[in-house]
Enzyme design. Structure first.
Site, PDB file in Angstrom:
ATOM      1  N   ASP A 164     -17.373  15.725  13.786  1.00  0.00           N
ATOM      2  CA  ASP A 164     -16.730  16.039  15.056  1.00  0.00           C
ATOM      3  C   ASP A 164     -17.791  16.177  16.136  1.00  0.00           C
ATOM      4  OD1 ASP A 164     -14.745  16.666  16.885  1.00  0.00           O
ATOM      5  OD2 ASP A 164     -14.779  18.809  16.413  1.00  0.00           O
ATOM      6  N   MET A 167     -20.073  21.007   9.487  1.00  0.00           N
ATOM      7  CA  MET A 167     -19.686  19.937   8.562  1.00  0.00           C
ATOM      8  C   MET A 167     -18.988  18.814   9.318  1.00  0.00           C
ATOM      9  SD  MET A 167     -18.184  22.044   5.305  1.00  0.00           S
ATOM     10  CE  MET A 167     -19.092  23.420   4.598  1.00  0.00           C
ATOM     11  N   HIS A 206     -15.247  25.477  15.784  1.00  0.00           N
ATOM     12  CA  HIS A 206     -14.107  25.417  14.872  1.00  0.00           C
ATOM     13  C   HIS A 206     -13.814  26.831  14.366  1.00  0.00           C
ATOM     14  CE1 HIS A 206     -15.282  20.979  13.816  1.00  0.00           C
ATOM     15  NE2 HIS A 206     -14.734  21.093  15.017  1.00  0.00           N
ATOM     16  N   SER A 265     -19.676  24.141  14.274  1.00  0.00           N
ATOM     17  CA  SER A 265     -18.702  24.441  13.229  1.00  0.00           C
ATOM     18  C   SER A 265     -19.344  25.411  12.243  1.00  0.00           C
ATOM     19  CB  SER A 265     -18.230  23.154  12.545  1.00  0.00           C
ATOM     20  OG  SER A 265     -17.212  23.435  11.606  1.00  0.00           O
ATOM     21  N   THR A 266     -19.492  25.022  10.984  1.00  0.00           N
ATOM     22  CA  THR A 266     -20.059  25.921   9.982  1.00  0.00           C
ATOM     23  C   THR A 266     -21.449  26.391  10.387  1.00  0.00           C
ATOM     24  OG1 THR A 266     -18.848  24.709   8.278  1.00  0.00           O
ATOM     25  CG2 THR A 266     -20.615  26.170   7.535  1.00  0.00           C
TER      26      THR A 266
END
Length: 369
Positions: A310, A307, A214, A187-188
């Site tokens: 998930d 973050m 993401h 993600s991030t």
């Protein structure tokens, strides 16, 4: 300790809007504003913020150039505001490559359908990035420089073993021949981390890879194309009905879900609309859980920077089938959320710096040959 923010945008209206949103959070303090990239560089050096929000298109100096200057002089997490267009995707990926930590759509209604939720997402993103920076600064450890592929990767090593490895008394041996598929969830900070890992793999890498990052729907085609250009392996956005091929990495399409199904004894990709209740689109848990009944113990799952949590439940199901799990270490993560959730649940077999993940994957080919 409040997260101190510098807001950069050439629109005075948008700056005032962002300032009001952020200052409504008692844990955030906007300490300055800038109307172009050149001002941003000056203010960043003078005010020493914990986070910078940055527009891309600005007069005098654009946001991408400003990020490069700031990262060269005083690295700090930068949150880019982007348009959800093909051109916006390309520019945002350039900004991430320059050292920006994350991005959000500039139109807040594109962040979330509910306005208040969109504002919460913005504040939460700024707080998370800022707290990571203040913690690093307090520890007197330099912020990681702009992530780029190392000219000479460090030798692979297993970092400090997580709980599951400690209980067994050893870190499980890695042999690529034990696996039939590699899964990576991010993600991030993920775009740059994925680039680091995948560019370390040779063209004849013998396993297929599934990637879940993401990312909005308008970004994944451009991101897959960029990775395909940079990597020796092939990378493209997944399509419904795709089969798995050695040395081919399939990226989950933004805004939808990518699952693996077994059809007539062959593994095939199914791309489907997401459940309205599903927060992440694409979702690491959804993709990973679908692989468990198909490949089970012959799966290598890797969770990297991001973050939230998930991936943890998908990894849990894979572990129940005997799969092996790697997580990125805290020091090399932009945000140590997703890997921490997996490691803290005792589900990680190896904890590795991002620079060593691709190197170790490639080294496993010797045993595979």
């Amino acid at each position: 300790m409040s997260v101190r923010v510098l807001v950069v945008d050439d629109s005075g209206f948008f700056r005032r809007r962002v300032v009001a949103i952020l200052n409504a959070d008692p844990g955030i303090e906007v300490i300055g504003q800038a109307a172009n990239g050149r001002e941003a560089v000056v203010e960043a050096l003078k005010l020493k913020p914990d986070v910078i929000t940055m527009d891309i298109e600005m007069p005098v100096m654009d946001g991408i150039t400003a990020v490069r200057h700031i990262m060269a002089r005083r690295p700090v997490p930068v949150l880019m505001f982007s348009s959800l267009t093909h051109e916006g995707a390309q520019a945002t990926l350039d900004a991430l490559d320059a050292g920006a930590a994350d991005f959000l759509p500039k139109r807040f209604e594109d962040i979330a359908g509910d306005r208040e939720e969109a504002l919460r997402v913005l504040r939460r993103r700024v707080r998370t990035l800022g707290l990571r920076h203040t913690q690093t600064r307090t520890d007197a450890t330099p912020i990681p420089p702009t992530p780029r592929r190392a000219a000479a990767p460090a030798p692979a090593r297993a970092a400090s073993a997580p709980a599951s490895a400690v209980r067994s008394g050893r870190t499980p041996a890695f042999r690529l021949q034990d696996f039939r598929i590699v899964l990576i969830g991010t993600s991030t900070g993920g775009p740059v981390a994925l680039q680091k890992v995948l560019t370390a793999l040779p063209a004849d890498f013998p396993l297929p890879l599934l990637l879940v990052q993401h990312m909005p729907a308008s970004f994944t085609p451009a991101f897959a194309q960029r990775l395909d250009t940079l990597c020796a392996i092939r990378v493209r956005e997944a399509r419904n009905g795709d089969g798995l091929e050695p040395g081919l990495a399939l990226l989950a399409p933004g805004g939808r879900q990518m699952v693996l199904e077994s059809r007539a004894g062959k593994a095939r990709i199914r791309v489907m609309d997401s459940d309205p209740e599903q927060h992440y689109r694409p979702c690491v848990d959804v993709s990973f859980q679908s692989v468990a009944p198909v490949f089970g113990r012959q799966t290598l799952a890797i969770i990297m920077t991001g973050m939230g949590a998930d991936g943890r439940e998908g990894v849990r199901l894979l572990k129940d089938k005997g799969a092996q799990v790697w997580t990125q270490d805290e020091a090399s993560c932009v945000v140590f959320g997703m890997p921490a959730a997996v490691a803290e649940a005792g589900l990680s077999d190896r904890v590795l710096p991002v620079d060593e993940i691709g190197t170790l994957l490639a080294s496993g080919m010797k045993a595979h040959a």
